[in-house]
Design a protein around this motif. Structure first.
Motif, PDB file in Angstrom:
ATOM      1  N   THR A  71       0.821  -1.210   0.000  1.00  0.00           N
ATOM      2  CA  THR A  71       0.000   0.000   0.000  1.00  0.00           C
ATOM      3  C   THR A  71       0.858   1.265   0.000  1.00  0.00           C
ATOM      4  OG1 THR A  71      -0.134   0.042   2.427  1.00  0.00           O
ATOM      5  CG2 THR A  71      -1.855  -1.156   1.243  1.00  0.00           C
ATOM      6  N   PHE A 118      -6.118   9.364   3.163  1.00  0.00           N
ATOM      7  CA  PHE A 118      -6.451   7.941   3.011  1.00  0.00           C
ATOM      8  C   PHE A 118      -5.210   7.108   2.725  1.00  0.00           C
ATOM      9  CE2 PHE A 118      -7.525   4.636  -0.236  1.00  0.00           C
ATOM     10  CZ  PHE A 118      -8.062   3.713   0.648  1.00  0.00           C
ATOM     11  N   ARG A 119      -4.401   7.550   1.769  1.00  0.00           N
ATOM     12  CA  ARG A 119      -3.231   6.750   1.401  1.00  0.00           C
ATOM     13  C   ARG A 119      -2.176   6.734   2.499  1.00  0.00           C
ATOM     14  NH1 ARG A 119      -3.775   3.388  -3.112  1.00  0.00           N
ATOM     15  NH2 ARG A 119      -1.762   2.733  -2.233  1.00  0.00           N
ATOM     16  N   VAL A 171      -3.468   4.094   5.183  1.00  0.00           N
ATOM     17  CA  VAL A 171      -3.388   2.670   4.822  1.00  0.00           C
ATOM     18  C   VAL A 171      -1.958   2.183   4.582  1.00  0.00           C
ATOM     19  CG1 VAL A 171      -5.740   2.587   3.922  1.00  0.00           C
ATOM     20  CG2 VAL A 171      -3.835   3.132   2.363  1.00  0.00           C
ATOM     21  N   TRP A 174     -11.722   7.821   7.564  1.00  0.00           N
ATOM     22  CA  TRP A 174     -11.353   6.723   8.469  1.00  0.00           C
ATOM     23  C   TRP A 174     -12.304   5.535   8.295  1.00  0.00           C
ATOM     24  CZ3 TRP A 174      -7.161   5.792  11.335  1.00  0.00           C
ATOM     25  CH2 TRP A 174      -7.215   4.660  12.176  1.00  0.00           C
ATOM     26  N   SER A 192     -11.403   3.801   5.170  1.00  0.00           N
ATOM     27  CA  SER A 192     -10.145   3.067   5.371  1.00  0.00           C
ATOM     28  C   SER A 192     -10.390   1.783   6.150  1.00  0.00           C
ATOM     29  CB  SER A 192      -9.128   3.944   6.120  1.00  0.00           C
ATOM     30  OG  SER A 192      -8.863   5.130   5.419  1.00  0.00           O
ATOM     31  N   GLN A 249     -12.028  -0.736   3.819  1.00  0.00           N
ATOM     32  CA  GLN A 249     -11.078  -1.240   2.826  1.00  0.00           C
ATOM     33  C   GLN A 249     -10.058  -2.203   3.434  1.00  0.00           C
ATOM     34  OE1 GLN A 249     -10.869  -0.682  -0.700  1.00  0.00           O
ATOM     35  NE2 GLN A 249     -12.987  -0.157  -0.185  1.00  0.00           N
ATOM     36  N   THR A 250      -9.759  -2.028   4.706  1.00  0.00           N
ATOM     37  CA  THR A 250      -8.768  -2.903   5.356  1.00  0.00           C
ATOM     38  C   THR A 250      -9.417  -3.979   6.207  1.00  0.00           C
ATOM     39  OG1 THR A 250      -8.577  -1.404   7.266  1.00  0.00           O
ATOM     40  CG2 THR A 250      -7.075  -1.037   5.408  1.00  0.00           C
TER      41      THR A 250
END
Length: 453
Positions: A198, A244-245, A248, A296, A299, A302-303
């Motif tokens: 990531t 966001f990036r 993660v 958040w 995120s 997504q995780t």
């Protein structure tokens, strides 16, 4: 004029989006990009004779591009960005000189010499002495050169905002490359450890560091550089994406640093600005908090909830980890012991890794610049750190118009505590805290200044 400024800004954005995409498709372009930065940057400074501190703009751009060049293998050697920053600022000094009071940072440099010499006698015979010394010393030397250039150098607040722009542009290319490299976060996250996939295939700690700085940069652009709704929305999108990036990457230090910087600047803005400006800032902060809750949540989805466990210091099964600092407290403790055992000159530059392996069996490089300087430089390192810590604070007392001083200083201090000085960013951003900022151009005639004040 506003339309022209907006068009120019959008043009810069499109160029850097194109750079990120082109380098992903044709990796060899990364080296071409690295060459162009240097050639164009040096030509720019020479052509303008650094009349308006163009060297600072070029150096800022190099700092912003460093992680992108590293993750795309555009660097010609590991410390490429640091040497380029020093070279461009030294060129700037040739044209515009330095403050006579910047000698304090010359002293800082001399304090590093004894242990550098000592290392030639203490490092193991089979060690590459040049590599071991430069790996640990080039960061502080970059800071020294940057600080000498910036010390009480007169700039306008608009020029500081231009520096922020130049730091931010390469991050746009970085984000595009990262999305191309890992389009689906969900598919590559399987644990709560820092994630190279990531992070564009590069070190998560360093990626999070520069993206954490990006969180701060784009927030400042929202508050102070969004002249119309179009620019406001563009900056807001970049703020959310970079947040966001950075989250993660699963590396927490850079993310938390970025938000601490924001909190400090917001408090200063609320303290110094007039009531109508305070209401605007308050609205931006409120909307920002609301948006961050959304980022958040996204995120977390997504995780698969693993990011929540990461920040709760838990493993993938929800068990609390024994170490709060991912084992770095062992490194810190060993370096403090080195300092206590060798309090005057330390163990020598680059020796801490060998010394730690010999005494504890742990084979790891330092992540903390403060304890590294104490371990390797002894009392000389302590005096050097005191210079770094107190000089910007003293200068700030006489230059409250540099509202970013505390934020820049915090970025340096927090970053060197979790990522040492692997990047040029902490050295350069620290130096920005030494600038003498004014809201009017001191090159104007006195009548003009009186009219604008």
């Amino acid at each position: 004029m506003k339309d022209n400024a907006t068009s120019l800004y959008i043009k810069w954005i499109l160029i850097h989006i194109g750079i990120g995409g082109a380098v992903f498709v044709l990796p060899f372009l990364a080296k071409l990009y690295a060459i162009l930065i240097v050639l164009v940057g040096f030509r720019y400074v020479v052509r303008t004779k650094n009349h308006n501190n163009e060297a600072l703009y070029v150096a800022a751009y190099v700092v912003g591009a460093e992680v992108f060049l590293r993750m795309t293998e555009g660097n010609f050697f590991e410390q490429y960005a640091k040497y380029m920053v020093m070279a461009i600022l030294l060129l700037g000094m040739i044209y515009r000189g330095t403050s006579k009071n910047s000698w304090i940072y010359v002293i800082f440099g001399f304090l590093l010499l004894p242990s550098a010499v000592l290392s030639f006698y203490t490092l193991n015979f089979e060690t590459d002495i040049r590599k071991a010394v430069t790996f640990n010393i080039v960061g502080p030397i970059t800071l020294m050169v940057s600080a000498i250039y910036c010390y009480q150098r007169k700039v306008t607040f608009k020029q500081v905002l231009n520096i922020i722009d130049m730091l931010a542009y390469p991050l746009m290319a970085t984000l595009v490359y990262m999305f191309a490299y890992t389009p689906s976060i969900r598919d590559v996250v399987t644990s709560t450890e820092s994630n190279f996939e990531t992070s564009g295939g590069f070190g998560p700690n360093q990626v999070a560091t520069i993206l954490g700085l990006g969180i701060f940069l784009f927030f400042i652009k929202i508050v102070l550089q969004s002249k119309n709704n179009k620019i406001l929305w563009i900056n807001a999108v970049f703020f959310l994406v970079v947040t966001f990036r950075s989250i993660v990457t699963f590396s927490r230090g850079g993310v938390l640093t970025g938000f601490v910087m924001i909190i400090v600047v917001v408090l200063l803005l609320l303290f110094y600005t007039k009531s109508y400006a305070k209401s605007k800032i308050s609205i931006v902060v409120f909307m920002g908090v609301f948006a961050l809750i959304g980022v958040w949540t996204y995120s977390s989805v997504q995780t698969g909830g693993l990011i929540d466990k990461r920040y709760a210091n838990e493993d993938a099964r929800g068990r609390v980890k024994a170490s709060q600092l991912t084992g770095r407290e062992v490194l810190i403790e060993s370096e403090i012991n080195m300092f206590l055992d060798n309090p005057i000159f330390g163990v020598g530059v680059g020796k801490n890794k060998e010394y730690r392996l010999e005494t504890t069996g742990v084979n790891a490089a330092s992540h903390n610049e403060i304890t590294r300087m104490l371990a390797e430089h002894g009392l000389f390192g302590l005096f050097a750190l005191l210079i770094l810590l107190f000089t910007p604070m003293i200068l700030y007392l006489n230059n409250k118009q540099n509202i970013f001083v505390l934020a820049f200083l915090i970025f340096w201090l927090l970053t060197i505590n979790h990522a040492a000085m692997r990047l040029a960013a902490p050295a350069f951003v620290y130096a920005l805290s030494l600038l003498k900022v004014s809201f009017t151009d001191e090159n104007q005639n006195p009548v003009s200044r009186e009219q604008t004040s």
